[in-house]
Design a protein around this motif. Structure first.
Motif, PDB file in Angstrom:
ATOM      1  N   THR A 116       0.820  -1.212   0.000  1.00 38.90           N
ATOM      2  CA  THR A 116       0.000   0.000   0.000  1.00 38.90           C
ATOM      3  C   THR A 116       0.851   1.259   0.000  1.00 38.90           C
ATOM      4  O   THR A 116       0.399   2.316  -0.421  1.00 38.90           O
ATOM      5  N   LYS A 138      -1.483  -1.970 -10.751  1.00 40.73           N
ATOM      6  CA  LYS A 138      -2.626  -2.878 -10.773  1.00 40.73           C
ATOM      7  C   LYS A 138      -3.273  -2.978 -12.148  1.00 40.73           C
ATOM      8  O   LYS A 138      -4.060  -3.897 -12.405  1.00 40.73           O
ATOM      9  N   THR A 139      -2.967  -2.056 -13.047  1.00 39.14           N
ATOM     10  CA  THR A 139      -3.512  -2.123 -14.405  1.00 39.14           C
ATOM     11  C   THR A 139      -2.661  -3.006 -15.312  1.00 39.14           C
ATOM     12  O   THR A 139      -3.076  -3.325 -16.427  1.00 39.14           O
ATOM     13  N   SER A 160       2.534   3.923 -19.129  1.00 38.50           N
ATOM     14  CA  SER A 160       2.650   3.471 -17.746  1.00 38.50           C
ATOM     15  C   SER A 160       3.901   4.027 -17.077  1.00 38.50           C
ATOM     16  O   SER A 160       3.898   4.331 -15.877  1.00 38.50           O
ATOM     17  N   SER A 181       8.824   0.384  -7.803  1.00 36.13           N
ATOM     18  CA  SER A 181       7.645   0.359  -8.676  1.00 36.13           C
ATOM     19  C   SER A 181       8.020  -0.189 -10.047  1.00 36.13           C
ATOM     20  O   SER A 181       7.290  -0.999 -10.629  1.00 36.13           O
ATOM     21  N   ASP A 223       3.258   7.462 -15.901  1.00 34.69           N
ATOM     22  CA  ASP A 223       2.304   7.421 -14.794  1.00 34.69           C
ATOM     23  C   ASP A 223       2.991   7.008 -13.493  1.00 34.69           C
ATOM     24  O   ASP A 223       2.664   7.521 -12.414  1.00 34.69           O
ATOM     25  N   ALA A 261       0.787   2.214  -6.956  1.00 36.22           N
ATOM     26  CA  ALA A 261      -0.015   0.993  -6.862  1.00 36.22           C
ATOM     27  C   ALA A 261      -1.150   0.968  -7.877  1.00 36.22           C
ATOM     28  O   ALA A 261      -1.402  -0.051  -8.524  1.00 36.22           O
ATOM     29  N   ASP A 262      -1.836   2.092  -8.045  1.00 34.46           N
ATOM     30  CA  ASP A 262      -2.966   2.123  -8.979  1.00 34.46           C
ATOM     31  C   ASP A 262      -2.510   1.870 -10.413  1.00 34.46           C
ATOM     32  O   ASP A 262      -3.232   1.260 -11.198  1.00 34.46           O
ATOM     33  N   VAL A 263      -1.318   2.331 -10.751  1.00 28.28           N
ATOM     34  CA  VAL A 263      -0.774   2.091 -12.091  1.00 28.28           C
ATOM     35  C   VAL A 263      -0.382   0.627 -12.235  1.00 28.28           C
ATOM     36  O   VAL A 263      -0.710  -0.030 -13.230  1.00 28.28           O
ATOM     37  N   ALA A 274       3.313   9.384 -10.236  1.00 29.88           N
ATOM     38  CA  ALA A 274       2.772   8.951  -8.955  1.00 29.88           C
ATOM     39  C   ALA A 274       3.724   9.277  -7.812  1.00 29.88           C
ATOM     40  O   ALA A 274       3.298   9.529  -6.681  1.00 29.88           O
TER      41      ALA A 274
END
Length: 317
Positions: free
Chosen positions: A48, A57-58, A293, A105, A296, A53-55, A300
């Protein structure tokens, strides 16, 4: 290059219960009928505290890239060396164990696209490159500058720009704006790395120009080096700009960062003989750049200014 301060909020919780990634017919992605014990490829856990994380997860396994993963990595997972203490490039999450940061990341993005397990090891700063050269790690992702000296042991897939910065007292009372302004002053840096080499070069240039040399103080870690600035023993510290900005953000308005423009590059270090892995890593980074990505992930972490348009190999200076 302009990079805004990293707004890093760490939490202690970690994401659990990752789902198994499988291909058609229920076989692990990347496995073949003649695989000799390849482990099932698991989804990469995303803590978390990872601001991208949101990127991440895609992202999903890319069959073409997964098919090119070296057999030992497909079987044993991707072993990545990094070193805590260089936020926001790499640092511990709130649990004190899980590594996060923009480099982590990118490591998670690589492992996800390749469909392999990711093994991140917090290593000693001076042991990472030798560890890759010896085969202990598959790669090192740790805010490393691609330099000629380091290329004697590893090859680099260059993935971001790496401007430096002086860290000075708030208000910059010594008027340090350029390397020439450091002549005759005291500079605190990590004792074994790119900025120690750069400090030595700056000092030699001072002497060549008829000025006093720079008094260089070397320390085992960045916080210890910056402590010398805060206690008045040093006139400045020196670091990568995003790291300097992060340190400044935690100083209680006592420090500021002065950017040193340059064209240095951060690189992912891989053993030179691992040509297939180098090519795969370069192509994967370029794919992330092309589909957006990559940007992104940088955004982030508030590090969009570090972005480049193409991943290259051994193009650092």
């Amino acid at each position: 290059m302009k990079i805004t301060q990293a707004r890093v909020v760490l939490t202690a919780a970690a994401v659990a219960g990752a789902l198994m990634l499988v291909g058609c017919g229920g076989k692990p992605v990347g496995s073949t009928d003649d695989d000799t014990g390849a482990a099932a490829a698991s989804a990469v856990e995303i803590p978390t505290g990872d601001l991208a994380a949101d990127v991440l997860k895609t992202l999903d396994v890319d069959d073409d890239l997964a098919a090119r993963v070296p057999a030992d990595i497909r079987k044993n997972g991707l072993a990545v060396a990094t070193a805590d203490g260089y936020p926001p490039m790499e640092m511990f999450d709130g649990d004190g164990e899980t590594m996060i940061g923009v480099d982590m990341s990118f490591a998670r993005a690589l492992a996800t696209l390749w469909g392999v397990e990711l093994k991140i090891e917090n290593s000693d700063q001076n042991a990472m490159v030798p560890g890759v050269a010896s085969g202990r790690y598959d790669m090192v992702i740790s805010g490393l500058n691609d330099t000629e000296v380091r290329r004697e042991k590893v090859s680099f897939v260059d993935y971001a720009t790496s401007a430096g910065a002086f860290v000075v007292a708030k208000g910059n009372p010594k008027g340090i704006k350029t390397p020439e302004d450091m002549c005759g002053k005291t500079l605190a840096v990590l004792d074994n790395g790119y900025y120690m080499q750069l400090a030595q070069t700056y000092s030699e240039e001072c002497v060549a120009a008829g000025a006093d040399k720079i008094e260089i103080l070397g320390f085992a870690n960045d916080p210890e080096a910056l402590l010398q600035l805060q206690n008045g023993r040093a006139d400045a510290g020196m670091n990568d700009f995003p790291v300097a900005q992060y340190r400044v953000s935690l100083s209680g308005d006592k420090l500021e960062a002065v950017e040193i423009p340059g064209d240095a590059l951060f690189g992912i270090g891989i053993a030179p003989e691992a040509t297939d892995l180098i090519s795969l890593t370069q192509d994967t980074m370029n794919q992330l750049m092309q589909d957006g990505s990559y940007r992104d992930i940088l955004d982030a972490w508030d590090l969009g200014g570090m972005g480049i348009d193409e991943a290259t190999v051994n193009k650092g200076n």
